[in-house]
Design a protein around this motif. Structure first.
Motif, PDB file in Angstrom:
ATOM      1  N   SER A   9       0.811  -1.210   0.000  1.00 53.70           N
ATOM      2  CA  SER A   9       0.000   0.000   0.000  1.00 53.70           C
ATOM      3  C   SER A   9       0.852   1.271   0.000  1.00 53.70           C
ATOM      4  O   SER A   9       0.360   2.337  -0.367  1.00 53.70           O
ATOM      5  CB  SER A   9      -0.947   0.009   1.206  1.00 53.70           C
ATOM      6  OG  SER A   9      -0.215  -0.067   2.414  1.00 53.70           O
ATOM      7  N   SER A  10       2.111   1.165   0.404  1.00 55.39           N
ATOM      8  CA  SER A  10       2.989   2.337   0.431  1.00 55.39           C
ATOM      9  C   SER A  10       3.684   2.582  -0.898  1.00 55.39           C
ATOM     10  O   SER A  10       4.334   3.612  -1.076  1.00 55.39           O
ATOM     11  CB  SER A  10       4.058   2.174   1.515  1.00 55.39           C
ATOM     12  OG  SER A  10       3.479   2.052   2.794  1.00 55.39           O
ATOM     13  N   TYR A  11       3.547   1.641  -1.824  1.00 57.28           N
ATOM     14  CA  TYR A  11       4.344   1.677  -3.048  1.00 57.28           C
ATOM     15  C   TYR A  11       3.525   2.078  -4.262  1.00 57.28           C
ATOM     16  O   TYR A  11       2.370   1.665  -4.421  1.00 57.28           O
ATOM     17  CB  TYR A  11       4.955   0.299  -3.317  1.00 57.28           C
ATOM     18  CG  TYR A  11       6.001  -0.092  -2.308  1.00 57.28           C
ATOM     19  CD1 TYR A  11       5.635  -0.672  -1.098  1.00 57.28           C
ATOM     20  CD2 TYR A  11       7.348   0.108  -2.563  1.00 57.28           C
ATOM     21  CE1 TYR A  11       6.588  -1.031  -0.163  1.00 57.28           C
ATOM     22  CE2 TYR A  11       8.310  -0.254  -1.637  1.00 57.28           C
ATOM     23  CZ  TYR A  11       7.919  -0.819  -0.438  1.00 57.28           C
ATOM     24  OH  TYR A  11       8.872  -1.166   0.483  1.00 57.28           O
ATOM     25  N   LEU A  12       4.151   2.849  -5.121  1.00 57.95           N
ATOM     26  CA  LEU A  12       3.650   3.067  -6.465  1.00 57.95           C
ATOM     27  C   LEU A  12       3.926   1.779  -7.230  1.00 57.95           C
ATOM     28  O   LEU A  12       5.059   1.300  -7.260  1.00 57.95           O
ATOM     29  CB  LEU A  12       4.380   4.233  -7.115  1.00 57.95           C
ATOM     30  CG  LEU A  12       3.918   4.637  -8.510  1.00 57.95           C
ATOM     31  CD1 LEU A  12       2.571   5.346  -8.436  1.00 57.95           C
ATOM     32  CD2 LEU A  12       4.959   5.525  -9.175  1.00 57.95           C
ATOM     33  N   THR A  66      -1.410   4.458  -8.665  1.00 60.43           N
ATOM     34  CA  THR A  66      -0.997   5.148  -7.439  1.00 60.43           C
ATOM     35  C   THR A  66      -1.238   4.279  -6.209  1.00 60.43           C
ATOM     36  O   THR A  66      -1.894   3.234  -6.283  1.00 60.43           O
ATOM     37  CB  THR A  66      -1.763   6.469  -7.301  1.00 60.43           C
ATOM     38  OG1 THR A  66      -3.178   6.209  -7.400  1.00 60.43           O
ATOM     39  CG2 THR A  66      -1.360   7.454  -8.377  1.00 60.43           C
ATOM     40  N   ARG A  67      -0.733   4.740  -5.079  1.00 61.48           N
ATOM     41  CA  ARG A  67      -0.791   3.950  -3.846  1.00 61.48           C
ATOM     42  C   ARG A  67      -2.218   3.609  -3.441  1.00 61.48           C
ATOM     43  O   ARG A  67      -2.499   2.485  -3.032  1.00 61.48           O
ATOM     44  CB  ARG A  67      -0.091   4.693  -2.713  1.00 61.48           C
ATOM     45  CG  ARG A  67       1.398   4.854  -2.932  1.00 61.48           C
ATOM     46  CD  ARG A  67       2.023   5.825  -1.947  1.00 61.48           C
ATOM     47  NE  ARG A  67       3.442   6.017  -2.194  1.00 61.48           N
ATOM     48  CZ  ARG A  67       3.936   6.820  -3.115  1.00 61.48           C
ATOM     49  NH1 ARG A  67       3.121   7.503  -3.885  1.00 61.48           N
ATOM     50  NH2 ARG A  67       5.238   6.936  -3.276  1.00 61.48           N
ATOM     51  N   ARG A  74      -5.361  -2.747  -8.069  1.00 63.36           N
ATOM     52  CA  ARG A  74      -4.652  -3.250  -6.888  1.00 63.36           C
ATOM     53  C   ARG A  74      -5.646  -3.541  -5.787  1.00 63.36           C
ATOM     54  O   ARG A  74      -6.694  -2.876  -5.679  1.00 63.36           O
ATOM     55  CB  ARG A  74      -3.589  -2.255  -6.422  1.00 63.36           C
ATOM     56  CG  ARG A  74      -4.096  -0.931  -5.928  1.00 63.36           C
ATOM     57  CD  ARG A  74      -2.948   0.084  -5.771  1.00 63.36           C
ATOM     58  NE  ARG A  74      -1.946  -0.386  -4.825  1.00 63.36           N
ATOM     59  CZ  ARG A  74      -0.707   0.115  -4.757  1.00 63.36           C
ATOM     60  NH1 ARG A  74      -0.326   1.096  -5.588  1.00 63.36           N
ATOM     61  NH2 ARG A  74       0.140  -0.346  -3.860  1.00 63.36           N
ATOM     62  N   ASN A  87      -5.044  -3.674  -1.974  1.00 63.72           N
ATOM     63  CA  ASN A  87      -4.041  -3.479  -0.923  1.00 63.72           C
ATOM     64  C   ASN A  87      -4.203  -4.445   0.254  1.00 63.72           C
ATOM     65  O   ASN A  87      -3.197  -4.958   0.750  1.00 63.72           O
ATOM     66  CB  ASN A  87      -4.046  -2.032  -0.453  1.00 63.72           C
ATOM     67  CG  ASN A  87      -3.373  -1.097  -1.456  1.00 63.72           C
ATOM     68  OD1 ASN A  87      -2.566  -1.529  -2.291  1.00 63.72           O
ATOM     69  ND2 ASN A  87      -3.709   0.175  -1.406  1.00 63.72           N
ATOM     70  N   ASN A 121      -2.550  -7.382  -0.730  1.00 71.39           N
ATOM     71  CA  ASN A 121      -1.138  -7.179  -1.104  1.00 71.39           C
ATOM     72  C   ASN A 121      -0.858  -7.651  -2.531  1.00 71.39           C
ATOM     73  O   ASN A 121       0.177  -8.266  -2.812  1.00 71.39           O
ATOM     74  CB  ASN A 121      -0.211  -7.912  -0.138  1.00 71.39           C
ATOM     75  CG  ASN A 121       0.851  -7.008   0.444  1.00 71.39           C
ATOM     76  OD1 ASN A 121       0.683  -5.787   0.503  1.00 71.39           O
ATOM     77  ND2 ASN A 121       1.949  -7.583   0.864  1.00 71.39           N
ATOM     78  N   ALA A 152       7.674  -2.291  -7.844  1.00 63.36           N
ATOM     79  CA  ALA A 152       7.227  -1.530  -6.673  1.00 63.36           C
ATOM     80  C   ALA A 152       8.257  -0.444  -6.390  1.00 63.36           C
ATOM     81  O   ALA A 152       9.454  -0.726  -6.294  1.00 63.36           O
ATOM     82  CB  ALA A 152       7.077  -2.441  -5.468  1.00 63.36           C
ATOM     83  N   LEU A 182       9.218   3.118  -4.039  1.00 64.99           N
ATOM     84  CA  LEU A 182       8.971   4.040  -2.934  1.00 64.99           C
ATOM     85  C   LEU A 182      10.269   4.777  -2.671  1.00 64.99           C
ATOM     86  O   LEU A 182      11.248   4.170  -2.223  1.00 64.99           O
ATOM     87  CB  LEU A 182       8.510   3.294  -1.687  1.00 64.99           C
ATOM     88  CG  LEU A 182       8.398   4.135  -0.408  1.00 64.99           C
ATOM     89  CD1 LEU A 182       7.355   5.231  -0.588  1.00 64.99           C
ATOM     90  CD2 LEU A 182       8.035   3.256   0.788  1.00 64.99           C
TER      91      LEU A 182
END
Length: 116
Positions: free
Chosen positions: A30-33, A52-53, A72, A74, A77, A98, A100
């Motif tokens: 969830s933190s990654y583009l 986007t995230r 996605r 999230n 995952n 991925a 960040l």
């Protein structure tokens, strides 16, 4: 460290569909583009789609617009690439990415072959 594993590749006929999945371990996505890239034989790796995230914005290469959809989940995952109306020129190894900040992770790739 993020480990990415792609699945769902294979052989499809022209006009057919495939759905690729990218699962992750070692961190939450969830933190990654998140992006999908592909590399055909003898060609450079190219960006196919990015999300986007939060999943609220996507972008696509002109060659796949209207045919491919990146999404996605999230909580699961996982990132997906729905590929419709496949063409022989979509044949390539597809990679999940991925990103960040300075961290940039790749999966091992999954082969997609479009042929009759």
């Amino acid at each position: 460290q993020v480990q990415l594993v792609e699945s769902g590749g294979g052989l499809a006929q022209p006009g057919g569909s495939l759905t690729l999945s990218c699962g992750a371990s070692g961190s939450t996505l969830s933190s990654y583009l998140m992006s999908w890239y592909r590399q055909a034989p003898g060609k450079e790796r190219e960006l196919v789609a990015v999300i986007t995230r939060a999943g609220d914005s996507t972008n696509y290469a002109d060659s796949v617009k209207g045919r491919f959809t990146i999404s996605r989940d999230n909580p699961k995952n996982t990132v997906y690439l729905q590929m419709n109306s496949l063409k022989p020129e979509d044949t390539a190894v597809y990679y999940c990415n991925a990103r960040l900040s300075v961290f940039n992770y790749w999966g091992q790739g999954t082969q997609v072959t479009v042929s009759s």
